[in-house]
Scaffold this motif. Sequence first.
Motif, PDB file in Angstrom:
ATOM      1  N   UNK A   1       1.203 -23.380  25.009  1.00 30.80           N
ATOM      2  CA  UNK A   1       2.602 -22.996  25.203  1.00 30.80           C
ATOM      3  C   UNK A   1       2.807 -21.523  24.855  1.00 30.80           C
ATOM      4  N   UNK A   2       2.234 -21.081  23.749  1.00 33.09           N
ATOM      5  CA  UNK A   2       2.368 -19.688  23.321  1.00 33.09           C
ATOM      6  C   UNK A   2       1.756 -18.739  24.355  1.00 33.09           C
ATOM      7  N   UNK A   3       0.579 -19.103  24.879  1.00 33.69           N
ATOM      8  CA  UNK A   3      -0.064 -18.256  25.888  1.00 33.69           C
ATOM      9  C   UNK A   3       0.770 -18.187  27.169  1.00 33.69           C
ATOM     10  N   UNK A   4       1.346 -19.327  27.578  1.00 29.53           N
ATOM     11  CA  UNK A   4       2.177 -19.331  28.780  1.00 29.53           C
ATOM     12  C   UNK A   4       3.439 -18.497  28.571  1.00 29.53           C
ATOM     13  N   UNK A   5       4.073 -18.617  27.423  1.00 29.48           N
ATOM     14  CA  UNK A   5       5.270 -17.829  27.138  1.00 29.48           C
ATOM     15  C   UNK A   5       4.939 -16.340  27.067  1.00 29.48           C
ATOM     16  N   UNK A   6       3.801 -16.031  26.510  1.00 28.45           N
ATOM     17  CA  UNK A   6       3.376 -14.635  26.427  1.00 28.45           C
ATOM     18  C   UNK A   6       3.164 -14.064  27.826  1.00 28.45           C
ATOM     19  N   UNK A   7       2.473 -14.840  28.683  1.00 27.91           N
ATOM     20  CA  UNK A   7       2.244 -14.396  30.063  1.00 27.91           C
ATOM     21  C   UNK A   7       3.569 -14.284  30.815  1.00 27.91           C
ATOM     22  N   UNK A   8       4.450 -15.257  30.617  1.00 25.84           N
ATOM     23  CA  UNK A   8       5.762 -15.225  31.267  1.00 25.84           C
ATOM     24  C   UNK A   8       6.558 -14.005  30.803  1.00 25.84           C
ATOM     25  N   UNK A   9       6.494 -13.691  29.514  1.00 25.52           N
ATOM     26  CA  UNK A   9       7.176 -12.519  28.985  1.00 25.52           C
ATOM     27  C   UNK A   9       6.640 -11.233  29.593  1.00 25.52           C
ATOM     28  N   UNK A  10       5.332 -11.141  29.749  1.00 25.38           N
ATOM     29  CA  UNK A  10       4.725  -9.961  30.374  1.00 25.38           C
ATOM     30  C   UNK A  10       5.163  -9.838  31.824  1.00 25.38           C
TER      31      UNK A  10
ATOM     32  N   UNK B   1      -1.877 -31.185  18.895  1.00 19.49           N
ATOM     33  CA  UNK B   1      -0.619 -30.456  18.722  1.00 19.49           C
ATOM     34  C   UNK B   1      -0.899 -28.958  18.644  1.00 19.49           C
ATOM     35  N   UNK B   2      -1.939 -28.575  17.929  1.00 18.78           N
ATOM     36  CA  UNK B   2      -2.294 -27.160  17.816  1.00 18.78           C
ATOM     37  C   UNK B   2      -2.707 -26.602  19.175  1.00 18.78           C
ATOM     38  N   UNK B   3      -3.464 -27.382  19.939  1.00 20.35           N
ATOM     39  CA  UNK B   3      -3.888 -26.932  21.271  1.00 20.35           C
ATOM     40  C   UNK B   3      -2.670 -26.785  22.195  1.00 20.35           C
ATOM     41  N   UNK B   4      -1.752 -27.753  22.137  1.00 21.94           N
ATOM     42  CA  UNK B   4      -0.543 -27.674  22.970  1.00 21.94           C
ATOM     43  C   UNK B   4       0.292 -26.464  22.578  1.00 21.94           C
ATOM     44  N   UNK B   5       0.393 -26.195  21.287  1.00 23.41           N
ATOM     45  CA  UNK B   5       1.162 -25.032  20.832  1.00 23.41           C
ATOM     46  C   UNK B   5       0.507 -23.735  21.304  1.00 23.41           C
ATOM     47  N   UNK B   6      -0.816 -23.684  21.257  1.00 20.02           N
ATOM     48  CA  UNK B   6      -1.531 -22.486  21.712  1.00 20.02           C
ATOM     49  C   UNK B   6      -1.325 -22.277  23.207  1.00 20.02           C
TER      50      UNK B   6
END
Length: 152
Positions: free
Chosen positions: A45-54, A38-43
């Motif tokens: 997801x967070x990295x993908x959202x961060x990249x998408x936001x950039x 779950x922690x790996x999936x959250x990480x």
Amino acid sequence: QTKPPAMSSTAGAQQSDAAPSTNSSIALCLISAAGVSVAAAAAVYWLQERRHGREKQKQNTECEKWVSLRQEERTGRIRAEVKLRTAIKELDQIKQHQQQQQQQQQQHNSSIQSESNNGGGADPRTRTMLLTCIGTVESPYLKRMGTPRQPQ
């Protein structure tokens, strides 16, 4: 047929104690593995959202850049058209003034010539009327490009 040796009461007690601890350690391993996943999936997801936001921010910046460039180009084009229209208007005024002077000179010459031919009296049929311009209508647009249209 041989029977397995009989276990002592202390050996049986140790075996029954080992089974629940093994089950609880397996359950604990499964829970910790699920937590790690779950922690790996959250990480991820967070990295993908961060990249998408950039990427989205980069696209917005690029879009704003193109909008400002288009506005600057349009402003420059309008200013150039205004300057060109002003120069053309001044040139037309100079030409009209020269034509008026030529017409007045021709009228003056023709009136002098007719007076000399007619003995001083002007023929009423050859009278001319001098008309002057009272106004002009000009469009702020030299071409149709970008000209606002009225709805039909």
